[in-house]
Design a protein around this motif. Structure first.
Motif, PDB file in Angstrom:
ATOM      1  N   SER A  74       0.819  -1.210   0.000  1.00 61.26           N
ATOM      2  CA  SER A  74       0.000   0.000   0.000  1.00 61.26           C
ATOM      3  C   SER A  74       0.857   1.267   0.000  1.00 61.26           C
ATOM      4  CB  SER A  74      -0.918   0.010   1.221  1.00 61.26           C
ATOM      5  OG  SER A  74      -0.154  -0.034   2.416  1.00 61.26           O
ATOM      6  N   ASP A  75       2.125   1.150   0.448  1.00 66.85           N
ATOM      7  CA  ASP A  75       3.013   2.304   0.435  1.00 66.85           C
ATOM      8  C   ASP A  75       3.499   2.631  -0.975  1.00 66.85           C
ATOM      9  OD1 ASP A  75       4.640   1.213   3.459  1.00 66.85           O
ATOM     10  OD2 ASP A  75       2.813   2.376   3.161  1.00 66.85           O
ATOM     11  N   ASN A  76       3.441   1.641  -1.868  1.00 70.98           N
ATOM     12  CA  ASN A  76       4.099   1.797  -3.160  1.00 70.98           C
ATOM     13  C   ASN A  76       3.153   1.697  -4.350  1.00 70.98           C
ATOM     14  OD1 ASN A  76       6.665   1.793  -1.829  1.00 70.98           O
ATOM     15  ND2 ASN A  76       6.447  -0.406  -1.593  1.00 70.98           N
ATOM     16  N   GLY A  83      -1.663  10.514  -6.189  1.00 75.42           N
ATOM     17  CA  GLY A  83      -1.586  10.793  -7.608  1.00 75.42           C
ATOM     18  C   GLY A  83      -0.695   9.833  -8.370  1.00 75.42           C
ATOM     19  N   ARG A  84      -0.371   8.674  -7.782  1.00 70.77           N
ATOM     20  CA  ARG A  84       0.512   7.728  -8.446  1.00 70.77           C
ATOM     21  C   ARG A  84      -0.271   6.870  -9.429  1.00 70.77           C
ATOM     22  NH1 ARG A  84       5.232   5.290  -4.827  1.00 70.77           N
ATOM     23  NH2 ARG A  84       5.926   4.927  -6.953  1.00 70.77           N
ATOM     24  N   LYS A  85       0.370   6.543 -10.523  1.00 74.60           N
ATOM     25  CA  LYS A  85      -0.226   5.681 -11.527  1.00 74.60           C
ATOM     26  C   LYS A  85       0.707   4.511 -11.783  1.00 74.60           C
ATOM     27  CE  LYS A  85      -2.721   9.449 -13.761  1.00 74.60           C
ATOM     28  NZ  LYS A  85      -3.006  10.157 -15.041  1.00 74.60           N
ATOM     29  N   ALA A 112      10.282   3.334 -11.562  1.00 81.31           N
ATOM     30  CA  ALA A 112       9.297   2.870 -10.581  1.00 81.31           C
ATOM     31  C   ALA A 112       9.920   2.568  -9.219  1.00 81.31           C
ATOM     32  CB  ALA A 112       8.576   1.630 -11.117  1.00 81.31           C
ATOM     33  N   ASP A 113      10.942   3.340  -8.844  1.00 82.78           N
ATOM     34  CA  ASP A 113      11.583   3.148  -7.539  1.00 82.78           C
ATOM     35  C   ASP A 113      12.070   1.710  -7.338  1.00 82.78           C
ATOM     36  OD1 ASP A 113      11.315   5.760  -6.648  1.00 82.78           O
ATOM     37  OD2 ASP A 113       9.317   5.412  -5.824  1.00 82.78           O
ATOM     38  N   LEU A 128       4.530   3.975 -10.842  1.00 84.41           N
ATOM     39  CA  LEU A 128       5.407   5.028 -11.352  1.00 84.41           C
ATOM     40  C   LEU A 128       5.758   6.049 -10.272  1.00 84.41           C
ATOM     41  CD1 LEU A 128       3.646   5.713 -14.763  1.00 84.41           C
ATOM     42  CD2 LEU A 128       5.563   4.168 -14.293  1.00 84.41           C
ATOM     43  N   THR A 129       6.944   6.602 -10.383  1.00 88.89           N
ATOM     44  CA  THR A 129       7.325   7.697  -9.515  1.00 88.89           C
ATOM     45  C   THR A 129       6.516   8.940  -9.886  1.00 88.89           C
ATOM     46  OG1 THR A 129       9.078   8.411 -11.014  1.00 88.89           O
ATOM     47  CG2 THR A 129       9.663   6.808  -9.301  1.00 88.89           C
ATOM     48  N   ALA A 130       6.495   9.908  -8.974  1.00 87.94           N
ATOM     49  CA  ALA A 130       5.711  11.117  -9.202  1.00 87.94           C
ATOM     50  C   ALA A 130       6.198  11.891 -10.418  1.00 87.94           C
ATOM     51  CB  ALA A 130       5.760  12.001  -7.956  1.00 87.94           C
ATOM     52  N   ALA A 131       7.498  11.770 -10.723  1.00 85.26           N
ATOM     53  CA  ALA A 131       8.055  12.532 -11.838  1.00 85.26           C
ATOM     54  C   ALA A 131       7.850  11.853 -13.185  1.00 85.26           C
ATOM     55  CB  ALA A 131       9.552  12.761 -11.602  1.00 85.26           C
ATOM     56  N   ALA A 132       7.397  10.608 -13.195  1.00 83.10           N
ATOM     57  CA  ALA A 132       7.295   9.851 -14.443  1.00 83.10           C
ATOM     58  C   ALA A 132       6.077  10.285 -15.250  1.00 83.10           C
ATOM     59  CB  ALA A 132       7.221   8.358 -14.141  1.00 83.10           C
TER      60      ALA A 132
END
Length: 268
Positions: A74-76, A83-85, A112-113, A128-132
Protein backbone atom coordinates in the motif's frame (compact mmCIF):
# COMPACT_ATOMS: atom_id res chain seq x y z
CA UNK A 1 -1.95 -21.29 12.74
CA UNK A 2 -5.59 -21.68 13.57
CA UNK A 3 -7.39 -24.65 15.02
CA UNK A 4 -8.20 -27.86 13.16
CA UNK A 5 -10.83 -30.19 14.57
CA UNK A 6 -9.45 -32.71 17.08
CA UNK A 7 -5.76 -32.17 16.40
CA UNK A 8 -5.14 -28.50 15.72
CA UNK A 9 -3.70 -25.99 18.13
CA UNK A 10 -3.40 -22.28 18.62
CA UNK A 11 0.29 -21.47 18.75
CA UNK A 12 0.10 -17.83 19.69
CA UNK A 13 -2.60 -15.21 19.97
CA UNK A 14 -2.19 -11.91 18.21
CA UNK A 15 0.87 -12.84 16.15
CA UNK A 16 2.43 -9.71 14.66
CA UNK A 17 3.40 -9.39 11.02
CA UNK A 18 7.11 -9.63 11.84
CA UNK A 19 6.59 -13.05 13.43
CA UNK A 20 4.38 -14.78 10.86
CA UNK A 21 7.03 -16.02 8.43
CA UNK A 22 9.48 -17.21 11.14
CA UNK A 23 6.73 -19.22 12.84
CA UNK A 24 5.61 -20.72 9.52
CA UNK A 25 9.20 -21.73 8.74
CA UNK A 26 9.51 -23.38 12.15
CA UNK A 27 6.26 -25.29 11.68
CA UNK A 28 7.31 -26.47 8.22
CA UNK A 29 10.73 -27.59 9.52
CA UNK A 30 9.17 -29.70 12.27
CA UNK A 31 6.60 -31.11 9.88
CA UNK A 32 9.18 -32.02 7.22
CA UNK A 33 11.43 -33.69 9.79
CA UNK A 34 8.88 -35.73 11.71
CA UNK A 35 5.76 -36.35 9.61
CA UNK A 36 5.91 -39.38 7.30
CA UNK A 37 4.44 -38.73 3.85
CA UNK A 38 1.61 -38.24 3.07
CA UNK A 39 0.57 -37.38 6.64
CA UNK A 40 -0.58 -33.85 7.43
CA UNK A 41 0.36 -31.57 10.31
CA UNK A 42 -2.60 -32.75 12.37
CA UNK A 43 -1.00 -36.22 12.43
CA UNK A 44 1.89 -34.79 14.46
CA UNK A 45 -0.50 -32.96 16.76
CA UNK A 46 -2.30 -36.24 17.43
CA UNK A 47 0.87 -38.29 17.87
CA UNK A 48 2.88 -35.82 19.95
CA UNK A 49 0.21 -33.81 21.67
CA UNK A 50 -0.27 -30.07 21.63
CA UNK A 51 2.27 -29.25 24.34
CA UNK A 52 5.12 -31.28 22.81
CA UNK A 53 4.43 -30.04 19.30
CA UNK A 54 4.52 -26.44 20.51
CA UNK A 55 7.79 -27.13 22.31
CA UNK A 56 9.39 -28.55 19.16
CA UNK A 57 8.25 -25.60 17.06
CA UNK A 58 9.54 -23.06 19.58
CA UNK A 59 12.87 -24.91 19.71
CA UNK A 60 13.44 -24.36 15.99
CA UNK A 61 16.02 -21.57 15.37
CA UNK A 62 13.74 -19.92 12.82
CA UNK A 63 11.00 -19.46 15.40
CA UNK A 64 13.00 -16.87 17.32
CA UNK A 65 13.60 -14.61 14.35
CA UNK A 66 11.76 -11.30 14.13
CA UNK A 67 11.76 -9.51 10.81
CA UNK A 68 12.28 -5.73 10.74
CA UNK A 69 9.19 -3.65 10.11
CA UNK A 70 8.77 -2.87 6.41
CA UNK A 71 6.24 -0.92 4.40
CA UNK A 72 3.66 -3.01 2.54
CA UNK A 73 2.41 -2.74 -1.02
CA UNK A 74 0.00 0.00 0.00
CA UNK A 75 3.01 2.30 0.44
CA UNK A 76 4.10 1.80 -3.16
CA UNK A 77 1.11 0.84 -5.27
CA UNK A 78 -1.17 3.33 -6.97
CA UNK A 79 -2.91 5.55 -4.43
CA UNK A 80 -5.37 8.19 -5.68
CA UNK A 81 -4.40 10.52 -2.83
CA UNK A 82 -0.78 10.38 -3.93
CA UNK A 83 -1.59 10.79 -7.61
CA UNK A 84 0.51 7.73 -8.45
CA UNK A 85 -0.23 5.68 -11.53
CA UNK A 86 1.08 2.40 -12.85
CA UNK A 87 1.78 0.73 -16.18
CA UNK A 88 1.40 -2.96 -16.96
CA UNK A 89 3.44 -5.46 -18.93
CA UNK A 90 1.22 -8.42 -19.87
CA UNK A 91 2.86 -11.85 -19.67
CA UNK A 92 1.43 -14.63 -21.80
CA UNK A 93 0.75 -17.83 -19.83
CA UNK A 94 3.03 -16.71 -17.03
CA UNK A 95 6.07 -17.40 -19.20
CA UNK A 96 8.68 -14.63 -19.03
CA UNK A 97 12.12 -15.05 -20.64
CA UNK A 98 15.06 -14.20 -18.39
CA UNK A 99 16.31 -11.58 -20.86
CA UNK A 100 12.95 -9.79 -20.80
CA UNK A 101 12.85 -9.93 -17.01
CA UNK A 102 16.27 -8.26 -16.88
CA UNK A 103 14.99 -5.49 -19.13
CA UNK A 104 11.92 -5.05 -16.95
CA UNK A 105 14.10 -4.83 -13.84
CA UNK A 106 16.15 -2.04 -15.45
CA UNK A 107 12.91 -0.27 -16.40
CA UNK A 108 11.64 -0.59 -12.81
CA UNK A 109 14.86 0.84 -11.43
CA UNK A 110 14.63 3.85 -13.70
CA UNK A 111 10.97 4.74 -13.46
CA UNK A 112 9.30 2.87 -10.58
CA UNK A 113 11.58 3.15 -7.54
CA UNK A 114 13.00 -0.32 -8.39
CA UNK A 115 9.58 -1.89 -7.74
CA UNK A 116 7.66 -4.33 -9.86
CA UNK A 117 4.68 -6.42 -8.81
CA UNK A 118 3.17 -9.61 -10.21
CA UNK A 119 -0.59 -9.22 -10.51
CA UNK A 120 -3.26 -11.89 -10.15
CA UNK A 121 -3.78 -11.67 -13.92
CA UNK A 122 -0.18 -12.68 -14.70
CA UNK A 123 0.99 -9.17 -15.59
CA UNK A 124 3.95 -7.21 -14.26
CA UNK A 125 2.88 -3.87 -12.72
CA UNK A 126 5.15 -0.84 -12.27
CA UNK A 127 4.04 1.86 -9.78
CA UNK A 128 5.41 5.03 -11.35
CA UNK A 129 7.33 7.70 -9.51
CA UNK A 130 5.71 11.12 -9.20
CA UNK A 131 8.05 12.53 -11.84
CA UNK A 132 7.29 9.85 -14.44
CA UNK A 133 5.13 10.57 -17.49
CA UNK A 134 2.62 7.65 -17.73
CA UNK A 135 2.23 7.90 -21.52
CA UNK A 136 5.96 7.97 -22.11
CA UNK A 137 6.46 5.12 -19.63
CA UNK A 138 3.81 3.02 -21.39
CA UNK A 139 5.43 3.65 -24.77
CA UNK A 140 8.85 2.68 -23.44
CA UNK A 141 7.39 -0.46 -21.90
CA UNK A 142 5.77 -1.39 -25.22
CA UNK A 143 9.20 -1.24 -26.83
CA UNK A 144 10.37 -4.00 -24.48
CA UNK A 145 7.58 -6.37 -25.55
CA UNK A 146 8.52 -9.89 -26.55
CA UNK A 147 6.93 -12.05 -29.24
CA UNK A 148 3.94 -13.02 -27.09
CA UNK A 149 2.73 -9.46 -26.64
CA UNK A 150 -0.29 -9.84 -28.94
CA UNK A 151 -1.54 -12.92 -27.09
CA UNK A 152 -0.79 -11.32 -23.73
CA UNK A 153 -2.96 -8.30 -24.47
CA UNK A 154 -6.01 -10.52 -23.91
CA UNK A 155 -6.56 -11.01 -20.18
CA UNK A 156 -6.13 -14.79 -20.23
CA UNK A 157 -4.77 -16.53 -17.12
CA UNK A 158 -3.06 -19.78 -18.13
CA UNK A 159 -1.33 -22.38 -15.98
CA UNK A 160 1.78 -24.28 -17.23
CA UNK A 161 -0.28 -27.41 -18.03
CA UNK A 162 1.64 -30.52 -19.01
CA UNK A 163 4.37 -28.33 -20.49
CA UNK A 164 5.82 -28.24 -16.97
CA UNK A 165 3.31 -29.57 -14.41
CA UNK A 166 2.90 -33.29 -13.69
CA UNK A 167 -0.78 -32.70 -12.90
CA UNK A 168 -1.48 -31.04 -16.25
CA UNK A 169 -3.65 -32.95 -18.70
CA UNK A 170 -3.05 -30.72 -21.72
CA UNK A 171 -0.47 -28.35 -23.27
CA UNK A 172 -2.28 -25.23 -22.06
CA UNK A 173 -0.15 -22.68 -23.91
CA UNK A 174 -0.80 -24.41 -27.23
CA UNK A 175 -4.54 -24.55 -26.61
CA UNK A 176 -4.65 -20.91 -25.50
CA UNK A 177 -2.91 -19.80 -28.70
CA UNK A 178 -5.37 -21.87 -30.75
CA UNK A 179 -8.32 -20.21 -29.02
CA UNK A 180 -6.85 -16.71 -29.29
CA UNK A 181 -6.18 -17.14 -33.00
CA UNK A 182 -9.90 -17.61 -33.70
CA UNK A 183 -11.48 -15.69 -30.81
CA UNK A 184 -14.28 -13.28 -31.59
CA UNK A 185 -13.26 -9.63 -30.92
CA UNK A 186 -16.10 -9.32 -28.39
CA UNK A 187 -14.67 -12.25 -26.45
CA UNK A 188 -11.22 -10.69 -26.27
CA UNK A 189 -12.56 -7.88 -24.08
CA UNK A 190 -13.40 -10.34 -21.29
CA UNK A 191 -11.29 -12.01 -18.62
CA UNK A 192 -10.44 -15.62 -19.38
CA UNK A 193 -8.78 -18.43 -17.45
CA UNK A 194 -7.61 -21.87 -18.55
CA UNK A 195 -6.70 -24.58 -16.06
CA UNK A 196 -4.81 -27.68 -17.17
CA UNK A 197 -6.43 -29.87 -14.50
CA UNK A 198 -9.24 -29.79 -11.97
CA UNK A 199 -7.00 -28.12 -9.36
CA UNK A 200 -8.01 -24.83 -11.02
CA UNK A 201 -4.81 -22.94 -10.18
CA UNK A 202 -5.75 -20.11 -12.55
CA UNK A 203 -9.06 -19.55 -10.69
CA UNK A 204 -11.32 -20.17 -13.71
CA UNK A 205 -14.40 -19.78 -11.49
CA UNK A 206 -13.35 -16.15 -10.89
CA UNK A 207 -12.90 -15.25 -14.57
CA UNK A 208 -15.65 -14.04 -16.88
CA UNK A 209 -15.12 -17.28 -18.80
CA UNK A 210 -13.27 -20.20 -17.28
CA UNK A 211 -12.11 -23.40 -18.97
CA UNK A 212 -11.11 -26.43 -16.89
CA UNK A 213 -9.41 -29.51 -18.36
CA UNK A 214 -11.51 -32.09 -16.54
CA UNK A 215 -10.41 -35.47 -17.94
CA UNK A 216 -8.82 -37.46 -20.75
CA UNK A 217 -10.99 -39.90 -22.67
CA UNK A 218 -9.65 -42.76 -24.77
CA UNK A 219 -10.83 -42.75 -28.39
CA UNK A 220 -11.50 -45.89 -30.42
CA UNK A 221 -7.89 -45.93 -31.57
CA UNK A 222 -6.68 -45.80 -27.96
CA UNK A 223 -5.44 -42.20 -28.19
CA UNK A 224 -6.65 -40.10 -25.29
CA UNK A 225 -8.18 -36.69 -25.95
CA UNK A 226 -9.10 -34.01 -23.41
CA UNK A 227 -12.53 -32.86 -22.30
CA UNK A 228 -13.30 -29.45 -20.81
CA UNK A 229 -15.79 -27.84 -18.47
CA UNK A 230 -16.89 -24.29 -19.22
CA UNK A 231 -17.69 -21.76 -16.48
CA UNK A 232 -19.41 -18.39 -16.88
CA UNK A 233 -19.38 -15.80 -14.11
CA UNK A 234 -22.61 -13.85 -14.19
CA UNK A 235 -22.26 -11.85 -10.96
CA UNK A 236 -19.79 -11.19 -8.15
CA UNK A 237 -19.82 -14.81 -6.99
CA UNK A 238 -18.22 -17.92 -8.43
CA UNK A 239 -18.67 -18.90 -12.03
CA UNK A 240 -21.38 -21.38 -12.95
CA UNK A 241 -20.53 -24.51 -14.92
CA UNK A 242 -22.74 -24.25 -17.99
CA UNK A 243 -21.21 -26.98 -20.15
CA UNK A 244 -19.16 -30.13 -19.61
CA UNK A 245 -17.29 -32.71 -21.65
CA UNK A 246 -16.43 -30.21 -24.41
CA UNK A 247 -13.85 -31.16 -27.02
CA UNK A 248 -11.12 -28.87 -28.30
CA UNK A 249 -13.06 -28.50 -31.53
CA UNK A 250 -16.17 -27.38 -29.64
CA UNK A 251 -14.18 -24.82 -27.64
CA UNK A 252 -12.73 -23.37 -30.85
CA UNK A 253 -16.23 -23.18 -32.29
CA UNK A 254 -17.60 -21.42 -29.21
CA UNK A 255 -14.95 -18.70 -28.98
CA UNK A 256 -15.68 -17.69 -32.57
CA UNK A 257 -19.29 -16.86 -31.70
CA UNK A 258 -20.59 -13.53 -30.39
CA UNK A 259 -20.81 -13.13 -26.63
CA UNK A 260 -22.63 -13.50 -24.38
CA UNK A 261 -25.74 -14.80 -26.18
CA UNK A 262 -23.98 -17.88 -27.56
CA UNK A 263 -22.79 -18.90 -24.08
CA UNK A 264 -26.17 -19.58 -22.51
CA UNK A 265 -26.45 -22.57 -20.20
CA UNK A 266 -26.81 -25.98 -21.82
CA UNK A 267 -26.13 -24.63 -25.31
CA UNK A 268 -24.86 -27.19 -27.80
Amino acid sequence: LGREPQAGFLFEQGVGEARIIPIIEAVVSVYARLAPPPKRLKFLATELGEVELQRLIRAEPACGVQFPQRGGFSDNMTQPSEGRKRVLHPVFAGQLPAATLRQLAIFAEKIADSLLHVTADQSIAFPLTAAADPERAAAELDALADGDRVEAEVNFRICPGNHECKMGLIPTRDLARTLLATMNPAAKAHVWALSGCSNSCTQPQLADYGIVSSKLIANEDGVRSPRFDLYVRRSGGLGEKIQAQLTVEKLVELVQEPLPSAWRANSR
